[in-house]
Write a protein that holds these residues in place. Structure first.
Motif, PDB file in Angstrom:
ATOM      1  N   VAL A  80       0.842  -1.198   0.000  1.00  0.00           N
ATOM      2  CA  VAL A  80       0.000   0.000   0.000  1.00  0.00           C
ATOM      3  C   VAL A  80       0.877   1.248   0.000  1.00  0.00           C
ATOM      4  N   LEU A  81       0.442   2.244  -0.732  1.00  0.00           N
ATOM      5  CA  LEU A  81       1.058   3.565  -0.717  1.00  0.00           C
ATOM      6  C   LEU A  81      -0.040   4.580  -0.435  1.00  0.00           C
ATOM      7  N   GLY A 128       5.805  -3.095   4.224  1.00  0.00           N
ATOM      8  CA  GLY A 128       5.865  -2.332   2.979  1.00  0.00           C
ATOM      9  C   GLY A 128       5.006  -1.093   2.972  1.00  0.00           C
ATOM     10  N   ALA A 129       4.116  -0.926   3.926  1.00  0.00           N
ATOM     11  CA  ALA A 129       3.188   0.199   3.899  1.00  0.00           C
ATOM     12  C   ALA A 129       3.925   1.504   4.109  1.00  0.00           C
ATOM     13  N   THR A 130       3.653   2.448   3.234  1.00  0.00           N
ATOM     14  CA  THR A 130       4.382   3.695   3.300  1.00  0.00           C
ATOM     15  C   THR A 130       3.496   4.866   2.941  1.00  0.00           C
ATOM     16  N   VAL A 131       3.964   6.018   3.329  1.00  0.00           N
ATOM     17  CA  VAL A 131       3.301   7.259   2.962  1.00  0.00           C
ATOM     18  C   VAL A 131       4.263   8.016   2.060  1.00  0.00           C
ATOM     19  N   ALA A 132       3.729   8.517   0.969  1.00  0.00           N
ATOM     20  CA  ALA A 132       4.555   9.248   0.010  1.00  0.00           C
ATOM     21  C   ALA A 132       4.102  10.700  -0.024  1.00  0.00           C
ATOM     22  N   PRO A 133       4.984  11.589  -0.459  1.00  0.00           N
ATOM     23  CA  PRO A 133       4.559  12.981  -0.592  1.00  0.00           C
ATOM     24  C   PRO A 133       3.385  13.064  -1.558  1.00  0.00           C
ATOM     25  N   PHE A 134       2.447  13.941  -1.291  1.00  0.00           N
ATOM     26  CA  PHE A 134       1.269  14.084  -2.149  1.00  0.00           C
ATOM     27  C   PHE A 134       1.716  14.593  -3.515  1.00  0.00           C
ATOM     28  N   PRO A 135       1.405  13.840  -4.562  1.00  0.00           N
ATOM     29  CA  PRO A 135       1.850  14.250  -5.888  1.00  0.00           C
ATOM     30  C   PRO A 135       0.996  15.385  -6.439  1.00  0.00           C
ATOM     31  N   ILE A 193      -6.210  -1.071   4.122  1.00  0.00           N
ATOM     32  CA  ILE A 193      -7.002   0.121   3.808  1.00  0.00           C
ATOM     33  C   ILE A 193      -7.094   1.021   5.042  1.00  0.00           C
ATOM     34  N   VAL A 194      -7.364   0.438   6.207  1.00  0.00           N
ATOM     35  CA  VAL A 194      -7.390   1.219   7.445  1.00  0.00           C
ATOM     36  C   VAL A 194      -6.024   1.875   7.652  1.00  0.00           C
ATOM     37  N   HIS A 195      -4.966   1.135   7.447  1.00  0.00           N
ATOM     38  CA  HIS A 195      -3.601   1.647   7.582  1.00  0.00           C
ATOM     39  C   HIS A 195      -3.385   2.846   6.647  1.00  0.00           C
ATOM     40  N   GLY A 196      -3.801   2.698   5.396  1.00  0.00           N
ATOM     41  CA  GLY A 196      -3.655   3.781   4.430  1.00  0.00           C
ATOM     42  C   GLY A 196      -4.447   5.021   4.814  1.00  0.00           C
ATOM     43  N   VAL A 197      -5.674   4.836   5.302  1.00  0.00           N
ATOM     44  CA  VAL A 197      -6.489   5.974   5.732  1.00  0.00           C
ATOM     45  C   VAL A 197      -5.817   6.698   6.893  1.00  0.00           C
ATOM     46  N   LEU A 198      -5.274   5.945   7.841  1.00  0.00           N
ATOM     47  CA  LEU A 198      -4.591   6.584   8.964  1.00  0.00           C
ATOM     48  C   LEU A 198      -3.378   7.387   8.487  1.00  0.00           C
TER      49      LEU A 198
END
Length: 188
Positions: free
Chosen positions: A68-69, A173-180, A127-132
């Motif tokens: 997830v990204l 692998g779950a990560t947060v990326a800068p908003f493109p 999905i919960v992880h991504g929303v957080l």
């Protein structure tokens, strides 16, 4: 529900089960942190390992697949380690644009098999992880990870799912990326 826009890019995803599962996961996460889901907008890109590896390379410099990204629309960093991030702000139309999440079917399915968990349960967790992540939560420090993982366990428990961290099931692998400037689906 206008809260969630799902873009299915990889044919292996089945629209109806994904829609119901993702809608429930997003709504549960937002309700848990006292945000009205009907005031929010989230886009979910359902892709495969090839596409998520491209996104991971483009936005994080890591040309490998991941599960997830996330691309938060707002920078919501907490004031200090282990503290709750500030609430997202609504736009001029009253809606809160949270950002984009991308999920790779291939990696999610492989991880579910490897951990002996039902695919739907693992997908709900991601999905919960991504929303957080979209809400400013992270797991880069011990204090932040404890807060985020605790919320995940509570949210998933409210959905009737087991603690995903009970048996060494860390989301590596779950990560947060800068908003493109342009999200993975071209909507932003």
């Amino acid at each position: 529900m206008d809260t969630l826009d799902i873009v299915i890019e990889a044919p292996i995803w089945e629209a109806d089960p994904l829609t119901a599962l993702a809608t429930a996961a997003v709504r549960a996460a937002l309700h848990h942190v006292h945000i009205d889901p009907d005031d929010c907008e989230v886009t979910l890109l359902a892709c495969d390992d090839t596409r998520i590896a491209e996104l991971n390379a483009e936005f994080r410099g890591k040309p490998t697949p991941t599960n997830v990204l996330s691309w938060p629309a707002q920078s919501l960093a907490p004031p200090a380690e282990g503290q709750t991030p500030p609430a997202p702000e609504a736009g001029f139309d009253g809606m809160i644009e949270l950002g984009d999440i991308a999920l790779s079917y291939d990696t999610c399915a492989r991880e579910a098999v490897e951990s002996g968990k039902p695919f739907a349960d693992h997908l709900t967790h991601l999905i919960v992880h991504g929303v957080l992540h979209l809400l400013g939560y992270d797991h880069e420090t011990d204090g932040d990870a404890a807060l985020m993982e605790g919320l995940e366990v509570e949210i998933l428990g409210n959905l009737g799912l087991d603690d995903p961290y009970n048996a060494d099931d860390k989301i590596t692998g779950a990560t947060v990326a800068p908003f493109p400037k342009t999200g993975p689906n071209g909507r932003h």
